[in-house]
Design a protein around this motif. Structure first.
Motif, PDB file in Angstrom:
ATOM      1  N   GLU A 312       0.859  -1.180   0.000  1.00 36.31           N
ATOM      2  CA  GLU A 312       0.000   0.000   0.000  1.00 36.31           C
ATOM      3  C   GLU A 312       0.894   1.228   0.000  1.00 36.31           C
ATOM      4  O   GLU A 312       1.592   1.499   0.985  1.00 36.31           O
ATOM      5  CB  GLU A 312      -0.919  -0.015   1.223  1.00 36.31           C
ATOM      6  N   GLN A 313       0.868   1.943  -1.092  1.00 38.46           N
ATOM      7  CA  GLN A 313       1.792   3.053  -1.302  1.00 38.46           C
ATOM      8  C   GLN A 313       1.750   4.066  -0.161  1.00 38.46           C
ATOM      9  O   GLN A 313       0.700   4.604   0.171  1.00 38.46           O
ATOM     10  CB  GLN A 313       1.460   3.755  -2.630  1.00 38.46           C
ATOM     11  N   GLY A 314       2.919   4.291   0.439  1.00 34.54           N
ATOM     12  CA  GLY A 314       3.018   5.280   1.498  1.00 34.54           C
ATOM     13  C   GLY A 314       2.467   4.834   2.831  1.00 34.54           C
ATOM     14  O   GLY A 314       2.512   5.596   3.808  1.00 34.54           O
ATOM     15  N   ARG A 315       1.990   3.599   2.913  1.00 31.01           N
ATOM     16  CA  ARG A 315       1.446   3.091   4.177  1.00 31.01           C
ATOM     17  C   ARG A 315       2.284   1.957   4.743  1.00 31.01           C
ATOM     18  O   ARG A 315       2.599   1.948   5.923  1.00 31.01           O
ATOM     19  CB  ARG A 315      -0.009   2.636   3.994  1.00 31.01           C
ATOM     20  N   ASN A 316       2.629   0.966   3.902  1.00 29.85           N
ATOM     21  CA  ASN A 316       3.456  -0.134   4.393  1.00 29.85           C
ATOM     22  C   ASN A 316       4.662  -0.397   3.483  1.00 29.85           C
ATOM     23  O   ASN A 316       5.389  -1.368   3.670  1.00 29.85           O
ATOM     24  CB  ASN A 316       2.639  -1.411   4.547  1.00 29.85           C
ATOM     25  N   GLY A 317       4.856   0.441   2.490  1.00 33.50           N
ATOM     26  CA  GLY A 317       5.962   0.287   1.562  1.00 33.50           C
ATOM     27  C   GLY A 317       5.930   1.390   0.527  1.00 33.50           C
ATOM     28  O   GLY A 317       5.112   2.313   0.605  1.00 33.50           O
ATOM     29  N   TRP A 318       6.825   1.275  -0.453  1.00 34.35           N
ATOM     30  CA  TRP A 318       6.942   2.336  -1.442  1.00 34.35           C
ATOM     31  C   TRP A 318       7.271   1.733  -2.798  1.00 34.35           C
ATOM     32  O   TRP A 318       8.158   0.901  -2.913  1.00 34.35           O
ATOM     33  CB  TRP A 318       8.038   3.316  -1.020  1.00 34.35           C
ATOM     34  N   ARG A 341       9.906   6.863   7.780  1.00 33.52           N
ATOM     35  CA  ARG A 341      10.172   5.441   7.980  1.00 33.52           C
ATOM     36  C   ARG A 341       9.326   4.874   9.119  1.00 33.52           C
ATOM     37  O   ARG A 341       8.790   3.762   9.017  1.00 33.52           O
ATOM     38  CB  ARG A 341      11.664   5.225   8.253  1.00 33.52           C
ATOM     39  N   ALA A 342       9.168   5.640  10.179  1.00 33.39           N
ATOM     40  CA  ALA A 342       8.359   5.176  11.310  1.00 33.39           C
ATOM     41  C   ALA A 342       6.902   4.979  10.906  1.00 33.39           C
ATOM     42  O   ALA A 342       6.241   4.032  11.347  1.00 33.39           O
ATOM     43  CB  ALA A 342       8.462   6.172  12.466  1.00 33.39           C
ATOM     44  N   GLN A 343       6.409   5.862  10.051  1.00 34.43           N
ATOM     45  CA  GLN A 343       5.035   5.741   9.553  1.00 34.43           C
ATOM     46  C   GLN A 343       4.852   4.443   8.777  1.00 34.43           C
ATOM     47  O   GLN A 343       3.857   3.728   8.949  1.00 34.43           O
ATOM     48  CB  GLN A 343       4.718   6.935   8.658  1.00 34.43           C
ATOM     49  N   LEU A 344       5.817   4.119   7.937  1.00 34.78           N
ATOM     50  CA  LEU A 344       5.745   2.882   7.158  1.00 34.78           C
ATOM     51  C   LEU A 344       5.901   1.651   8.052  1.00 34.78           C
ATOM     52  O   LEU A 344       5.297   0.604   7.800  1.00 34.78           O
ATOM     53  CB  LEU A 344       6.817   2.878   6.078  1.00 34.78           C
ATOM     54  N   GLN A 345       6.701   1.765   9.098  1.00 31.85           N
ATOM     55  CA  GLN A 345       6.870   0.642  10.014  1.00 31.85           C
ATOM     56  C   GLN A 345       5.561   0.295  10.723  1.00 31.85           C
ATOM     57  O   GLN A 345       5.247  -0.877  10.932  1.00 31.85           O
ATOM     58  CB  GLN A 345       7.963   0.970  11.040  1.00 31.85           C
ATOM     59  N   VAL A 346       4.797   1.326  11.069  1.00 27.62           N
ATOM     60  CA  VAL A 346       3.481   1.084  11.663  1.00 27.62           C
ATOM     61  C   VAL A 346       2.595   0.325  10.674  1.00 27.62           C
ATOM     62  O   VAL A 346       1.921  -0.647  11.024  1.00 27.62           O
ATOM     63  CB  VAL A 346       2.815   2.413  12.080  1.00 27.62           C
ATOM     64  N   GLY A 347       2.622   0.770   9.422  1.00 30.93           N
ATOM     65  CA  GLY A 347       1.836   0.089   8.402  1.00 30.93           C
ATOM     66  C   GLY A 347       2.277  -1.344   8.180  1.00 30.93           C
ATOM     67  O   GLY A 347       1.446  -2.239   7.945  1.00 30.93           O
ATOM     68  N   CYS A 348       3.587  -1.582   8.251  1.00 26.61           N
ATOM     69  CA  CYS A 348       4.092  -2.952   8.128  1.00 26.61           C
ATOM     70  C   CYS A 348       3.515  -3.841   9.226  1.00 26.61           C
ATOM     71  O   CYS A 348       3.122  -4.994   8.962  1.00 26.61           O
ATOM     72  CB  CYS A 348       5.619  -2.964   8.211  1.00 26.61           C
ATOM     73  N   GLY A 349       3.466  -3.313  10.441  1.00 30.74           N
ATOM     74  CA  GLY A 349       2.923  -4.091  11.547  1.00 30.74           C
ATOM     75  C   GLY A 349       1.462  -4.444  11.343  1.00 30.74           C
ATOM     76  O   GLY A 349       1.029  -5.569  11.633  1.00 30.74           O
TER      77      GLY A 349
END
Length: 386
Positions: A312-318, A341-349
């Motif tokens: 998901e662009q800008g949420r869990n990756g780029w 990066r922290a924002q994307l890490q939250v999305g990864c979780g």
């Protein structure tokens, strides 16, 4: 007295990463009064060298013959599935008996499990892809890997209400636990062990072959290093392009080749990285990025497996356009901007909790129930044999 419905899944070969999925699916179906059988054949000689085969004591072997330099496969499973109410096969042109099962020896219900197309095909209109598209609507149900796969199947006119989207997954629970257990002290030790001196680390994790675009990765790494002076690259994996990676690392002290790593060793490599750099084909490796909260950066290269649908662009990756400068610029941002990066890490979780092997097994079981409760396409429902 109505007998217990029987479902048979036929696999050309059984890989280790599928074993836990089949165990979970069998338990779920048993709880619903459905018997699951698994038939599988043998790998090709080349596949056997990977040593990635799996074993299940309740699985059944089906004789497998490879032809035309392993490009074709004959698995005559008809006799072993005569009692089955539903037979699920993978949609592969090389599986010759599938054509028999679709025509002269059709089971009561037949389903495909697959991608919907060869997403790595250079020519999507070659004869192989035309044959695959022709077979798409020759079954009664579809178990599609992802939403992307479901869309490809629907494009061929298959009824959407007869498609189960599985959200294809592997078990990353242990990997996530290992990553979470690695504290800063251990990270310091690992950095020293691998000779990492920089504060900004990118990692490539995967097989080293052409579709992964290793040459693009290494060229991009040089440009990233020019922009981020303390950038360092870790490469984890094995494959035919290993020599290219080793030669690059020999010339650049800030690049480190760690070889293939699994289990805890893979978790340790991910634990010291800030971003996963994968400019080429993305497949199930995206689940490693989610599990260990290492955002993935890739390109719109047109070679990805169906699991790219999870990004998901800008949420869990780029994902960036398929050229060098956008990739380098995005990598620089992800390495140097901690808030992003922290924002994307939250999305990864969040995504790690969604794409699980448990969820995949549940969706498969639900699809089996729906298929058994529906009439075969264009026919009246068949009563269970008594």
């Amino acid at each position: 007295m109505t007998r217990e419905p029987e479902v048979t899944i036929v696999q050309r070969r059984l890989t280790g990463y599928r074993v836990q999925f089949f165990e979970r699916l069998r338990a779920l179906l048993a709880a619903e009064g459905v018997r699951l059988r698994l038939l599988h054949g043998a790998p090709t000689p080349l596949e056997a060298t990977k040593r990635d085969g799996g074993h299940l004591p309740w699985a059944e072997h089906v004789r497998t013959r490879y032809l035309a330099g392993d490009r074709l496969c004959w698995q005559s499973f008809g006799a072993q599935t005569r009692s089955s109410d539903l037979v699920v096969v993978t949609q592969e042109n090389k599986l010759l008996y599938n054509f028999v099962a679709m025509t002269v020896a059709r089971p009561p219900r037949l389903a495909f499990w697959g991608h919907g197309a060869n997403l790595q095909a250079a020519d999507r209109d070659n004869w192989k892809e035309r044959v695959k598209r022709w077979t798409t609507c020759k079954v009664d149900w579809w178990f599609a890997y992802t939403e992307l796969s479901a869309g490809l199947v629907q494009q061929q006119g298959f009824p959407p209400e007869r498609i189960t989207v599985l959200d294809n997954a592997i078990d990353t629970n242990q990997l996530a636990r290992w990553c979470a257990s690695i504290d800063e002290q251990r990270r310091v030790q690992l950095r020293a062990q691998w000779g990492l001196r920089g504060r900004h680390v990118g990692i490539f994790l995967g097989s080293l072959y052409a579709d992964k675009r290793i040459d693009f990765l290494l060229d991009a790494a040089e440009e990233i290093r020019r922009r981020v002076p303390d950038f360092e690259l870790l490469v984890v994996g094995a494959g035919p392009l290993r020599a290219m990676v080793e030669a690059f690392c020999a010339r650049h002290p800030w690049a480190h080749y760690l070889g293939p790593r699994t289990g805890l060793e893979k978790a340790e490599a991910l634990a010291v990285a800030h971003v996963m750099l994968n400019p080429g084909l993305v497949g199930l490796g995206i689940l490693d990025a989610f599990a260990c909260r290492v955002p993935m950066l890739t390109t719109d290269c047109g070679r990805h497996s169906p699991e790219i649908a999870y990004l998901e662009q800008g949420r869990n990756g780029w994902m960036v356009p398929d050229s060098m400068m956008p990739f380098v610029e995005a990598a620089t941002m992800l390495l140097t901007q901690e808030d992003l990066r922290a924002q994307l890490q939250v999305g990864c979780g969040i995504s790690a909790g969604r794409y699980t092997i448990e969820g995949m097994a549940r969706r498969f079981a639900d699809g089996v129930g729906q298929c058994l409760g529906a009439p075969p396409l264009g026919q009246k429902a068949l009563a269970w044999k008594t």
